[in-house]
Every structure is written in C-alpha cells, then in structure tokens.
Design a protein around this motif. Structure first.
Motif, PDB file in Angstrom:
ATOM      1  N   ALA A  81       0.834  -1.208   0.000  1.00 34.97           N
ATOM      2  CA  ALA A  81       0.000   0.000   0.000  1.00 34.97           C
ATOM      3  C   ALA A  81       0.866   1.255   0.000  1.00 34.97           C
ATOM      4  O   ALA A  81       0.604   2.212  -0.745  1.00 34.97           O
ATOM      5  CB  ALA A  81      -0.926  -0.015   1.218  1.00 34.97           C
ATOM      6  N   ARG A  82       1.916   1.262   0.826  1.00 34.14           N
ATOM      7  CA  ARG A  82       2.803   2.436   0.884  1.00 34.14           C
ATOM      8  C   ARG A  82       3.525   2.662  -0.436  1.00 34.14           C
ATOM      9  O   ARG A  82       3.685   3.798  -0.890  1.00 34.14           O
ATOM     10  CB  ARG A  82       3.817   2.248   2.019  1.00 34.14           C
ATOM     11  CG  ARG A  82       3.228   2.447   3.410  1.00 34.14           C
ATOM     12  CD  ARG A  82       4.260   2.160   4.472  1.00 34.14           C
ATOM     13  NE  ARG A  82       3.785   2.563   5.788  1.00 34.14           N
ATOM     14  CZ  ARG A  82       4.424   2.283   6.908  1.00 34.14           C
ATOM     15  NH1 ARG A  82       5.551   1.605   6.881  1.00 34.14           N
ATOM     16  NH2 ARG A  82       3.933   2.686   8.068  1.00 34.14           N
ATOM     17  N   LEU A  83       3.964   1.548  -1.061  1.00 32.13           N
ATOM     18  CA  LEU A  83       4.674   1.680  -2.327  1.00 32.13           C
ATOM     19  C   LEU A  83       3.755   2.231  -3.410  1.00 32.13           C
ATOM     20  O   LEU A  83       4.141   3.122  -4.174  1.00 32.13           O
ATOM     21  CB  LEU A  83       5.227   0.315  -2.751  1.00 32.13           C
ATOM     22  CG  LEU A  83       5.985   0.276  -4.080  1.00 32.13           C
ATOM     23  CD1 LEU A  83       7.175   1.213  -4.052  1.00 32.13           C
ATOM     24  CD2 LEU A  83       6.433  -1.146  -4.398  1.00 32.13           C
ATOM     25  N   GLU A  84       2.511   1.746  -3.468  1.00 29.46           N
ATOM     26  CA  GLU A  84       1.565   2.236  -4.468  1.00 29.46           C
ATOM     27  C   GLU A  84       1.259   3.715  -4.239  1.00 29.46           C
ATOM     28  O   GLU A  84       1.150   4.492  -5.193  1.00 29.46           O
ATOM     29  CB  GLU A  84       0.277   1.402  -4.411  1.00 29.46           C
ATOM     30  CG  GLU A  84       0.444  -0.020  -4.916  1.00 29.46           C
ATOM     31  CD  GLU A  84      -0.861  -0.798  -4.913  1.00 29.46           C
ATOM     32  OE1 GLU A  84      -1.928  -0.160  -4.808  1.00 29.46           O
ATOM     33  OE2 GLU A  84      -0.820  -2.043  -5.005  1.00 29.46           O
ATOM     34  N   HIS A  85       1.124   4.100  -2.966  1.00 28.01           N
ATOM     35  CA  HIS A  85       0.846   5.511  -2.663  1.00 28.01           C
ATOM     36  C   HIS A  85       2.023   6.382  -3.052  1.00 28.01           C
ATOM     37  O   HIS A  85       1.849   7.484  -3.606  1.00 28.01           O
ATOM     38  CB  HIS A  85       0.528   5.670  -1.167  1.00 28.01           C
ATOM     39  CG  HIS A  85       0.111   7.051  -0.789  1.00 28.01           C
ATOM     40  ND1 HIS A  85       0.931   7.925  -0.099  1.00 28.01           N
ATOM     41  CD2 HIS A  85      -1.047   7.730  -1.025  1.00 28.01           C
ATOM     42  CE1 HIS A  85       0.293   9.061   0.083  1.00 28.01           C
ATOM     43  NE2 HIS A  85      -0.902   8.984  -0.463  1.00 28.01           N
ATOM     44  N   ARG A  86       3.225   5.906  -2.796  1.00 25.91           N
ATOM     45  CA  ARG A  86       4.427   6.659  -3.160  1.00 25.91           C
ATOM     46  C   ARG A  86       4.523   6.827  -4.674  1.00 25.91           C
ATOM     47  O   ARG A  86       5.036   7.830  -5.173  1.00 25.91           O
ATOM     48  CB  ARG A  86       5.670   5.929  -2.631  1.00 25.91           C
ATOM     49  CG  ARG A  86       6.976   6.677  -2.857  1.00 25.91           C
ATOM     50  CD  ARG A  86       8.131   5.861  -2.336  1.00 25.91           C
ATOM     51  NE  ARG A  86       7.938   5.517  -0.939  1.00 25.91           N
ATOM     52  CZ  ARG A  86       8.474   4.447  -0.354  1.00 25.91           C
ATOM     53  NH1 ARG A  86       9.225   3.628  -1.068  1.00 25.91           N
ATOM     54  NH2 ARG A  86       8.269   4.203   0.918  1.00 25.91           N
ATOM     55  N   ASN A  87       4.009   5.829  -5.416  1.00 21.00           N
ATOM     56  CA  ASN A  87       4.079   5.875  -6.875  1.00 21.00           C
ATOM     57  C   ASN A  87       2.900   6.628  -7.495  1.00 21.00           C
ATOM     58  O   ASN A  87       2.753   6.643  -8.717  1.00 21.00           O
ATOM     59  CB  ASN A  87       4.145   4.464  -7.444  1.00 21.00           C
ATOM     60  CG  ASN A  87       5.492   3.816  -7.192  1.00 21.00           C
ATOM     61  OD1 ASN A  87       6.480   4.501  -6.961  1.00 21.00           O
ATOM     62  ND2 ASN A  87       5.544   2.498  -7.238  1.00 21.00           N
ATOM     63  N   GLY A  88       2.038   7.229  -6.650  1.00 23.34           N
ATOM     64  CA  GLY A  88       1.006   8.098  -7.174  1.00 23.34           C
ATOM     65  C   GLY A  88      -0.430   7.647  -7.016  1.00 23.34           C
ATOM     66  O   GLY A  88      -1.358   8.399  -7.338  1.00 23.34           O
ATOM     67  N   SER A  89      -0.667   6.418  -6.541  1.00 26.08           N
ATOM     68  CA  SER A  89      -2.044   5.953  -6.370  1.00 26.08           C
ATOM     69  C   SER A  89      -2.696   6.656  -5.183  1.00 26.08           C
ATOM     70  O   SER A  89      -2.037   6.937  -4.176  1.00 26.08           O
ATOM     71  CB  SER A  89      -2.064   4.429  -6.142  1.00 26.08           C
ATOM     72  OG  SER A  89      -1.571   3.749  -7.270  1.00 26.08           O
ATOM     73  N   SER A  90      -3.979   6.931  -5.293  1.00 25.27           N
ATOM     74  CA  SER A  90      -4.694   7.585  -4.204  1.00 25.27           C
ATOM     75  C   SER A  90      -4.991   6.588  -3.093  1.00 25.27           C
ATOM     76  O   SER A  90      -5.073   5.378  -3.319  1.00 25.27           O
ATOM     77  CB  SER A  90      -6.002   8.191  -4.710  1.00 25.27           C
ATOM     78  OG  SER A  90      -6.907   7.159  -5.093  1.00 25.27           O
ATOM     79  N   ILE A  91      -5.174   7.110  -1.891  1.00 29.03           N
ATOM     80  CA  ILE A  91      -5.483   6.253  -0.748  1.00 29.03           C
ATOM     81  C   ILE A  91      -6.804   5.530  -0.961  1.00 29.03           C
ATOM     82  O   ILE A  91      -6.937   4.335  -0.664  1.00 29.03           O
ATOM     83  CB  ILE A  91      -5.509   7.087   0.543  1.00 29.03           C
ATOM     84  CG1 ILE A  91      -4.094   7.581   0.870  1.00 29.03           C
ATOM     85  CG2 ILE A  91      -6.072   6.272   1.713  1.00 29.03           C
ATOM     86  CD1 ILE A  91      -4.019   8.521   2.051  1.00 29.03           C
ATOM     87  N   SER A  92      -7.791   6.214  -1.523  1.00 31.86           N
ATOM     88  CA  SER A  92      -9.100   5.589  -1.738  1.00 31.86           C
ATOM     89  C   SER A  92      -9.024   4.444  -2.733  1.00 31.86           C
ATOM     90  O   SER A  92      -9.652   3.398  -2.536  1.00 31.86           O
ATOM     91  CB  SER A  92     -10.111   6.633  -2.212  1.00 31.86           C
ATOM     92  OG  SER A  92      -9.679   7.255  -3.406  1.00 31.86           O
ATOM     93  N   SER A  93      -8.222   4.602  -3.799  1.00 35.30           N
ATOM     94  CA  SER A  93      -8.111   3.536  -4.797  1.00 35.30           C
ATOM     95  C   SER A  93      -7.365   2.331  -4.221  1.00 35.30           C
ATOM     96  O   SER A  93      -7.707   1.182  -4.517  1.00 35.30           O
ATOM     97  CB  SER A  93      -7.407   4.054  -6.057  1.00 35.30           C
ATOM     98  OG  SER A  93      -6.053   4.393  -5.790  1.00 35.30           O
TER      99      SER A  93
END
Length: 247
Positions: free
Chosen positions: A10-22
């Motif tokens: 989850a942290r890696l995806e958020h760091r790469n630009g994904s929103s928290i909701s997605s």
C-alpha cells in the motif's frame, strides 16, 4: 499475503502516485487504515524484523525468489554497514531504472524490511533499510571491499539459490550486468546479436554467477579477467526468460 507485506505494498503504491481511496478499494480495506499506513512513518523496525528473521527462527525465507534476487543485488551493487548502532543495508540503482528500483524495494520488504528509504544521489538512488537482522541474512558482510576478501555462500544460501537460480542471476545482472546488442563486421557485412555481460572485480562473485548459470544450463565464458559473457543464441534466449533488459 503477510499483513506487513500488504502494508508495504500500500505504501509503495501511494508513493508511486495511487490515491489512498483507490488502494483501499483494491485491497478491500477501510480508508482510514490505509490512510494511517501511508501517512505514518511506521513503528520502529525492531518491533517487526525480529519476528520476521527466518535465520533467528532457524527456517527458510518465506519467498526464496525474492531473497535470491536481493542476494544477487547485494553481491553486485549492495553494501551492508555493520559499524553503525543498527546495521543498514543499501542497494544502489541507477535512477532511470524505475522498475528495477521497485523490484529491489519489494525484495527488501518481502525479505525483512519494515521500511525502505529512497535516498537520491548524483545519478543514482540508494535504497536503504535499517535492521540488526540484516547481518543474519547476509553473512558475507565484512570490513573492506568485496573483491578484497573471500566471498562464499553458506550452505543454507546455496540451498535457497539452488531452488531459484534464475532470480539470483536476475539480481546479479540487474546490478553489475547488462544485455547489449553486439555488432561485428565480417567480409564487409555487419551482424548484430544480443549478448549478456556480467562484470565484477571479485573472482568469487564471478564464480557464483557462473555456478548459477550452470544450474540453469546457460553456456557462458570468461571474456576478460573480471567479466563473463553469455553470447550463444540459445543461451541468451534461456537467460532472457529469467533476466531480460533493465528498465
């Protein structure tokens, strides 16, 4: 998937630009949980890594492939600092290889790390993680440069790598190797063919690369004192299944 691995993803995806909701929707988790994970620096590493250290539990790594890949990266472009109060593992990657950076980070997280920091330096990125248990995973760590001391895999490491030599080679070639297009001219005609090269000043590490290639049945030869080459068409095709170009 291990709960810590879910949080790391989850942290890696958020760091790469994904929103928290997605991220929360994809993982099927409450928004607030994912928000806390992504905005909190995390608890101290020691609370988690002792339980995750497979060497302290006298067991095998949860993911042989990820450990083998990380071992290859460490032997190539890695450094384990043991002089600090808490040892720190650093893997150096060229900044332009974004996929490689993500793969390296995921291997560190899957093997032991609670957190991985990306430290941008001139022309490269240093992925680093603190834990007193990195020395359990990489007993090759020691004073001085790798090519100035003996580098040998322990029996348990040989067993792990022997189960997934392709991922070990992927780590080696992603660090100190490359896939290039070789050009030769004969009788006025130019021919091109792909070729893998792996260069390292340590004869021991070169030997480990050759050993893993032999396990896969990939033909290779030493083309220089500090370099080996994979050039036969069938050998390159076989290695492509496990390594491929950097990206």
């Amino acid at each position: 998937m291990h709960p810590l691995a879910i949080r790391h993803q989850a942290r890696l995806e958020h760091r790469n630009g994904s929103s928290i909701s997605s991220i929360a929707a994809r993982l099927g988790l409450p928004y607030q949980t994912v928000r806390t994970w992504c905005r909190d620096d995390g608890a101290p590493d020691s609370q988690f890594t002792e339980d995750r250290c497979f060497r302290c539990r006298d067991s095998a790594p949860a993911d042989h492939g990820q450990y083998s890949y990380l071992l290859g990266l460490y032997l190539g472009d890695g450094h384990l600092v043991t002089s600090a109060k808490v040892p720190v593992l650093r893997i150096y990657c060229t900044a332009t290889y974004t996929d490689l950076l993500d793969q390296a980070e995921m291997a560190m997280l899957a093997t032991l790390a609670n957190r991985v920091q990306r430290i941008r330096q001139k022309g490269c990125v240093s992925l680093q993680s603190y834990s007193k248990h990195w020395t359990c995973h990489f007993p090759q760590a020691g004073a001085g440069k790798k090519h100035e001391r003996k580098i040998e895999l322990e029996a348990w490491q040989r067993a792990v790598v022997g189960g997934d030599p392709g991922m070990f080679l992927r780590g080696l070639f992603h660090s100190d190797g490359c896939r290039v297009l070789n050009r030769i001219t004969k009788a006025g005609r130019t021919y091109e063919y792909p070729r893998y090269l792996f260069a390292n000043e340590s004869a021991d590490i070169l030997g480990l690369c050759g050993w893993a290639l032999d396990l896969l049945g990939v033909a290779w030869r030493l083309n220089r004192r500090n370099s080996l080459s994979v050039a036969r068409r069938d050998a390159v095709a076989l290695l492509d299944e496990h390594v491929g170009p950097k990206s």
